[in-house]
Design an enzyme around this catalytic site. Sequence first.
Site, PDB file in Angstrom:
ATOM      1  N   ARG A 231      -7.049  51.169  28.667  1.00  0.00           N
ATOM      2  CA  ARG A 231      -6.678  52.500  29.140  1.00  0.00           C
ATOM      3  C   ARG A 231      -7.902  53.203  29.708  1.00  0.00           C
ATOM      4  NH1 ARG A 231      -2.371  50.721  29.143  1.00  0.00           N
ATOM      5  NH2 ARG A 231      -0.447  51.489  28.134  1.00  0.00           N
ATOM      6  N   GLU A 260      -3.810  58.029  36.858  1.00  0.00           N
ATOM      7  CA  GLU A 260      -3.185  56.996  37.686  1.00  0.00           C
ATOM      8  C   GLU A 260      -1.918  57.551  38.325  1.00  0.00           C
ATOM      9  OE1 GLU A 260      -2.574  53.558  35.212  1.00  0.00           O
ATOM     10  OE2 GLU A 260      -4.725  53.171  35.011  1.00  0.00           O
ATOM     11  N   HIS A 279      -4.286  48.656  37.935  1.00  0.00           N
ATOM     12  CA  HIS A 279      -3.589  48.508  36.656  1.00  0.00           C
ATOM     13  C   HIS A 279      -2.483  47.450  36.753  1.00  0.00           C
ATOM     14  CE1 HIS A 279      -2.836  50.848  32.671  1.00  0.00           C
ATOM     15  NE2 HIS A 279      -2.697  49.540  32.516  1.00  0.00           N
TER      16      HIS A 279
END
Length: 309
Positions: A231, A260, A279
């Site tokens: 994260r 994000e 990601h």
Amino acid sequence: MSHGTILITAADLAPQALELLGEYDIVYAGKTPTEDDIVALCREHDPVAIIVRYSKVGAAAMDAAPSLKVISKHGSGTDTIDKVAAKERGIEVVAAVGANAAAVAEQALTLLLACAKSVPQLNERMHAGFWDKATHKSVELGGRTVGLIGLGAIGQRFASMASALGMRVLGFDPYAKQWPEGVQRADLETIWRESDAISLHCPLTEDNRQLLNAENLAKCKKGVIIVNTARGGLIDERALLEAVQSGQVRMAGLDSFAVEPMTEGHMFQHQPGFILSPHIGGVTSDAYVNMGLGAARNALAVLAVSVAN
């Protein structure tokens, strides 16, 4: 006859998972749903379950769905779900732990190797007509030390890969239920002091937010490689940028970010010393199916219990 509605906070779900959910009506929130979108859909459809792929699910969404029994994460990280609010409302939160472990561990290893061997930079130089053999020096990972923070399914998988490369593996995880063979227990101070590379594999909590900050980066070996497939909030991004610019950090390979999706103008963009991916560590065809099946099975298990009661 439908057993109720299940809301998917995405535009799709693996067909194998949808087959399991055949007795329910399925509603999709779209490719990039906002929290407000999810609240509106909860108000309109009153789902009995939410399968969370994208965006956040907070108290407002829960209050808009009085029939909601379970929030099931399509993956392992539940930090996008307000677990305190869910507990207060008797809503169970479950996760498909381990479903994407292989995919994310492989992404972490890819980023580590790309940082050590300067793969993107050399590729770009070659396409531009340069031949840097006389001037370039890569880092050899065999015999070097990698420090892992978090030894769940992903961290353990990565540890095996690092060991296979001949690396010494240090691990920190006060919550580990089983300690993997070949990993030396270490406290954080030892991780900072002795690691040639550090890879993050822990969930984000209020206790470890910005764990990798200016103070701790300064304790690391000069030239350390940082990898994060967990994260983004685990890292103080400004401090990492300064550490890369000063040479304290050789390279950073990052697959997650504090906010994000990353937008144009982010401080890491167009900066040497950063290898970035959006990601996608857990985004493989295999993991897509595994996470979908895990999320569906977890949701159905809770719903079955609620019906029985």
